[in-house]
Scaffold this active site. Structure first.
Site, PDB file in Angstrom:
ATOM      1  N   THR A 161      34.722  -0.820  14.327  1.00 23.55           N
ATOM      2  CA  THR A 161      34.582  -0.984  12.861  1.00 23.55           C
ATOM      3  C   THR A 161      35.457  -2.141  12.383  1.00 23.55           C
ATOM      4  O   THR A 161      36.536  -2.242  13.187  1.00 23.55           O
ATOM      5  CB  THR A 161      34.862   0.425  12.363  1.00 23.55           C
ATOM      6  OG1 THR A 161      33.654   1.173  12.921  1.00 23.55           O
ATOM      7  CG2 THR A 161      34.888   0.265  10.823  1.00 23.55           C
ATOM      8  N   ARG A 189      21.492   6.726  10.598  1.00 19.52           N
ATOM      9  CA  ARG A 189      22.591   7.409  10.529  1.00 19.52           C
ATOM     10  C   ARG A 189      23.593   6.820   9.923  1.00 19.52           C
ATOM     11  O   ARG A 189      23.633   5.391  10.086  1.00 19.52           O
ATOM     12  CB  ARG A 189      23.130   7.544  12.207  1.00 19.52           C
ATOM     13  CG  ARG A 189      24.240   8.379  12.309  1.00 19.52           C
ATOM     14  CD  ARG A 189      25.467   7.314  12.853  1.00 19.52           C
ATOM     15  NE  ARG A 189      26.688   8.032  12.901  1.00 19.52           N
ATOM     16  CZ  ARG A 189      27.900   7.246  12.818  1.00 19.52           C
ATOM     17  NH1 ARG A 189      27.705   6.047  12.859  1.00 19.52           N
ATOM     18  NH2 ARG A 189      29.210   7.794  13.021  1.00 19.52           N
ATOM     19  N   GLY A 191      27.721   6.535   9.221  1.00 15.20           N
ATOM     20  CA  GLY A 191      29.072   7.314   9.565  1.00 15.20           C
ATOM     21  C   GLY A 191      29.915   7.307   8.031  1.00 15.20           C
ATOM     22  O   GLY A 191      29.738   7.187   7.006  1.00 15.20           O
ATOM     23  N   ASP A 192      31.238   7.047   8.471  1.00 13.46           N
ATOM     24  CA  ASP A 192      32.245   7.395   7.385  1.00 13.46           C
ATOM     25  C   ASP A 192      32.523   6.166   6.877  1.00 13.46           C
ATOM     26  O   ASP A 192      33.211   6.068   5.447  1.00 13.46           O
ATOM     27  CB  ASP A 192      33.689   7.912   7.951  1.00 13.46           C
ATOM     28  CG  ASP A 192      34.418   7.075   9.141  1.00 13.46           C
ATOM     29  OD1 ASP A 192      33.593   6.498   9.844  1.00 13.46           O
ATOM     30  OD2 ASP A 192      35.555   7.002   9.071  1.00 13.46           O
ATOM     31  N   GLY A 212      36.463   5.145  14.058  1.00 14.43           N
ATOM     32  CA  GLY A 212      36.724   6.103  14.952  1.00 14.43           C
ATOM     33  C   GLY A 212      35.309   6.960  15.147  1.00 14.43           C
ATOM     34  O   GLY A 212      34.309   6.600  14.432  1.00 14.43           O
TER      35      GLY A 212
END
Lengths: 290, 290
Positions: A161, A189, A191-192, A212
């Protein structure tokens, strides 16, 4: 304390990618830092600088963001990004966009409006209406990522990222993060990275960008928690170590970059490598791969 | 400390809706609490109980979640929900779904898998594959919400969201939140409800579900911050007041329900009303509207 900028290009394994292309990766990060440093010296604000830095990293082609991002299981690209300005905690993010060349620019647009998070085609329409460059989804796909999807290159290598945190000459902080997600992830999906408080945070004291195992970073509420630790008196380094340990307790690995309002830099990671770099006023860019 | 459950049906104005239908709203909440209490007495776990409670509120038709949710500017419905289990911080969420009758059930499905947040059609496909009931989008639209969209009923009345937090007989916490967003919102807008750490949080100490100006709740990182305050030694009530004050500093209003592992309940709100209720082992459901 003069201005400073810190960037990362994703936590992961020190695999073939870095062994073969580490020199080029380091050069790109140095170039990003040098350009950001020039802009800071010219008086640009922290938000503008992190957006510019991340935009350049989105364009590079070997980072997992923008052009060259990881592919979903169906071979398409889905991109997410977020930005946050510490002074007033204005924030903007997009998730699941498939046509915006520079997702971080779309996140910056959202920040300027009433919403914080816009997803999918609606986010793309917003970007199009503002004149941002749109690409066919296939234009984001590189042969490198096609090969990675075919072999499902180990997840540890594909966490990557990109992100940037900045302290400008007026003592203002900002953070930005951009990603293509996980190699082979199911479409849809998220993610963060696009989630304010998980992958990105900036307030008056500290700015954070994470990378991560996204699910563990969300479940730990990493970026917001780091800000909370600093607010409660922890040093930036202590706060960063504590939240990364918390990710580990949840079975996750990764890293983060954090920059405090006094210029304190912390860049811990629990993976083998995390390409990253720092520029400070009056100095030269410093870059590390592992 | 025996088991307990707390529910809310959204922070907002004490407007015509509550003046005319407050009795019925209170009755629905009492019924939800009584059913949850029976399940807790039978030994069900906190996650199962909050999902069941929110599912019933999604079905009611006068809450801004599931059937009868607020309409986007184009007259369609977009639904979001999240769940989190305190013991292991497993979490699941869906955003921008248009066909899943009970979004909280889809969030529960996501929790059981590898992802934390799934959006749009991918989330709908996941729900369909698991046999969850799907509806045409138009089936969610009530005449009440059509009228509200026509008049763009004041935002203060349309913040509503539903949520539940629970402590089960084994001392385990869970939280769930579900919403249709804001009356007249642009399609693609996502608020705090499906975001773990913003609108929903559960860890070993406290469970939280928020309602209010979603953007301000995201920018304050409310639910994660509340968990952090409690971890740092604040009482649940102190933590709840502090994060709600932080939302106020960012120009937002709303409310939240929080339940600690010792059974401590806090339900502050900065709006005129927030229908809510509590059931504790051995007692009767208690309900308040303002």
């Amino acid at each position: 304390m003069g201005p400073a900028i810190v960037v990362h290009a994703g936590a992961g394994a020190y695999g073939a990618e870095l062994r073969e292309h580490g020199g080029e990766v380091a050069e790109v990060l140095r170039s990003v830092l040098a350009a950001a440093g020039r802009r800071l010296a010219e008086g640009f604000d922290a938000l503008t600088v992190v957006v510019g830095a991340v935009e350049t990293m989105e364009d590079y082609g070997r980072f997992n963001a923008g052009y060259g991002a990881a592919l979903c299981s169906d071979g398409t690209v889905e991109l997410s990004a977020s930005v946050m300005r510490g002074a007033d905690r204005a924030a903007g993010a997009v998730a699941g966009v498939r046509t915006v060349r520079n997702p971080v620019r779309a996140a910056e647009l959202v920040l300027a409006g009433e919403q914080v998070l816009m997803i999918g085609e609606a986010a793309e329409s917003l970007a199009a209406a503002a004149g941002l460059e749109l690409w066919e989804n296939s234009a984001f796909v590189t042969e490198r990522q096609r090969a990675r999807l075919r072999t499902l290159a180990e997840a540890a290598e594909s966490r990557g990222t990109v992100g940037a945190v900045c302290l400008d000459g007026h003592g203002r902080l900002a953070a930005a993060t951009s990603t293509g997600g996980i190699n082979g992830q199911p479409p849809g999906r998220v993610g963060d990275s696009p989630l304010v408080g998980a992958g990105t945070w900036a307030d008056a004291r500290v700015a954070v960008s994470c990378t991560g195992d996204g699910e563990a970073f969300i479940r730990a509420g990493v970026a917001r928690r780091l800000g909370g630790h600093v607010e409660s008196g922890a040093s930036v380094a202590e706060a960063a170590e504590r939240v990364l340990a918390e990710v580990g307790e949840l079975g996750g690995a990764g890293g983060l970059i954090a920059l405090g309002v006094e210029g304190e830099v912390s860049m811990p990671f629990s993976t083998q490598a995390m390409p990253r770099g720092v520029w400070r006023a009056g100095g030269e860019p410093e870059v590390w791969l592992s």
